[in-house]
Enzyme design. Structure first.
Site, PDB file in Angstrom:
ATOM      1  CG  ASN A   9      20.702  66.445  -9.745  1.00 23.75           C
ATOM      2  OD1 ASN A   9      20.092  65.677 -10.169  1.00 23.75           O
ATOM      3  ND2 ASN A   9      21.737  67.127 -10.381  1.00 23.75           N
ATOM      4  CE  LYS A  11      24.863  65.418 -10.286  1.00 24.39           C
ATOM      5  NZ  LYS A  11      26.125  65.863 -10.552  1.00 24.39           N
ATOM      6  CG  HIS A  93      23.199  70.357 -12.849  1.00 22.44           C
ATOM      7  ND1 HIS A  93      24.044  69.959 -13.451  1.00 22.44           N
ATOM      8  CD2 HIS A  93      23.020  70.108 -11.527  1.00 22.44           C
ATOM      9  CE1 HIS A  93      25.117  69.222 -12.368  1.00 22.44           C
ATOM     10  NE2 HIS A  93      24.304  69.469 -11.164  1.00 22.44           N
ATOM     11  CD  GLU A  95      26.128  66.803 -13.899  1.00 26.37           C
ATOM     12  OE1 GLU A  95      24.794  66.386 -14.114  1.00 26.37           O
ATOM     13  OE2 GLU A  95      26.895  66.568 -13.147  1.00 26.37           O
ATOM     14  CD  GLU A 163      25.101  71.989  -7.941  1.00 26.67           C
ATOM     15  OE1 GLU A 163      24.950  70.912  -7.315  1.00 26.67           O
ATOM     16  OE2 GLU A 163      24.729  71.787  -9.163  1.00 26.67           O
ATOM     17  N   GLY A 169      31.045  65.830  -8.559  1.00 25.26           N
ATOM     18  CA  GLY A 169      31.528  64.670  -8.734  1.00 25.26           C
ATOM     19  C   GLY A 169      32.942  64.258  -8.924  1.00 25.26           C
ATOM     20  CB  SER A 208      32.381  66.720  -3.724  1.00 23.82           C
ATOM     21  OG  SER A 208      32.965  66.310  -5.093  1.00 23.82           O
TER      22      SER A 208
HETATM   23  P1  13P Z   1      28.126  65.670  -6.365  1.00 22.12           P
HETATM   24  O1  13P Z   1      27.615  65.910  -5.029  1.00 22.12           O
HETATM   25  O2  13P Z   1      28.027  64.115  -6.860  1.00 22.12           O
HETATM   26  O3  13P Z   1      29.348  66.183  -6.681  1.00 22.12           O
HETATM   27  O4  13P Z   1      26.946  66.447  -7.284  1.00 22.12           O
HETATM   28  C1  13P Z   1      26.753  67.687  -7.180  1.00 22.12           C
HETATM   29  C2  13P Z   1      25.756  67.761  -8.208  1.00 22.12           C
HETATM   30  O5  13P Z   1      26.034  68.363  -9.367  1.00 22.12           O
HETATM   31  C3  13P Z   1      24.398  68.333  -7.593  1.00 22.12           C
HETATM   32  O6  13P Z   1      23.446  69.043  -8.446  1.00 22.12           O
END
Ligand code: 13P
Length: 248
Positions: A9, A11, A93, A95, A163, A169, A208
């Site tokens: 992803n 983002k 997601h 976010e 997740e 992150g 992560s």
């Molecule tokens: P990270 O791997 O940067 O922690 O992000 C995970 C994520 O949100 C994937 O959708």
């Protein structure tokens, strides 16, 4: 037998020059033993799909609207993603749930729109740190899973991505026992609701995931792959994660 899936992803990252990362991936993973999916921002779907044409690398969107077309300025439909070259889309997601106040009912409608456009819906769920600290993890996961997953979910049209919000992150990863507890819970819930088909739906871990921890995470039962954020941006990081999944 579920085929494993390494999903990335991007983002809100990536410009047209990022197409070179796809070229690097397809040249190092010519015939991967696992499915590989990259979800770039919508501006790059067409370019990445063109770069990946003829290679076993699928391209996906990061969100879609619940409707196929209409007066929804700034939004994108599942059909438009498909038209641009996507074969999958992330929905729900954390976010999106936070930044755009998306709820489970809306996410379920998005997953249904994805399925109507022949896209695989990657439905994202996971608890916050305070929910975990309050002992509410499995309740939250169950509520999100039940509410966000359409009734017609199958192994072909649906993937679940667990997740934990506090692992996204942050560089903080749950223990393998914590990951295993939630994945086996999700598997049991899927089987309770969908019967045999519940065994066919893949469950990804996200939060992560890095080259250094991927192999351990992929050794956990009912982890069918990963949804990778930061470490999917560069082929040099994503490639060893794909390899770790192939070797799991
Ligand atoms: P990270 O791997 O940067 O922690 O992000 C995970 C994520 O949100 C994937 O959708």
């Amino acid at each position: 037998m579920r085929r494993k899936l390494a999903a990335g992803n991007w983002k809100m990252n990536g410009l047209s020059a990022s197409v070179s990362e796809v070229t690097a991936l397809t040249s190092t993973h010519v015939a991967p033993k696992v499915d590989v999916l990259l979800c770039p921002p919508a501006t790059l779907i067409s370019g990445l799909a063109t770069a990946a044409a003829g290679h076993p690398l699928a391209i996906g969107g990061q969100d879609c609207h619940t409707a196929m077309s209409g007066a929804h300025t700034g939004d994108i439909s599942a059909e438009q993603l498909r038209d641009a070259g996507a074969t999958a889309v992330l929905v729900g997601h954390s976010e999106r749930r936070t930044d755009h106040s998306e709820d489970d009912a809306q996410i379920r409608q998005k997953a249904e729109a994805a399925q109507a456009a022949a896209l695989t819906a990657v439905i994202c769920i996971g608890e916050t740190l305070s929910q975990r600290e309050n002992g509410a993890t499995l309740d939250v996961v169950k509520t999100q899973l039940d509410g966000s997953t359409p009734d017609n979910a199958t192994g072909a049209n649906t993937v679940i991505a667990y997740e934990p919000v506090w692992a996204i992150g942050t560089g903080i990863v749950p223990t393998l026992d914590q990951i295993g507890e939630v994945h086996s819970f999700i598997r049991a819930e899927l089987v309770a609701r969908f019967g045999e088909e519940g065994h066919a739906i893949r469950i990804l871990y996200g939060g992560s995931v890095k080259p250094a921890n991927a192999a351990d995470i992929f050794g956990v039962e009912d982890v069918d792959g990963a949804l990778v954020g930061g470490a999917s941006l560069k082929a040099a990081d994503f490639s060893p994660i794909i390899t770790a999944l192939e070797n799991a």
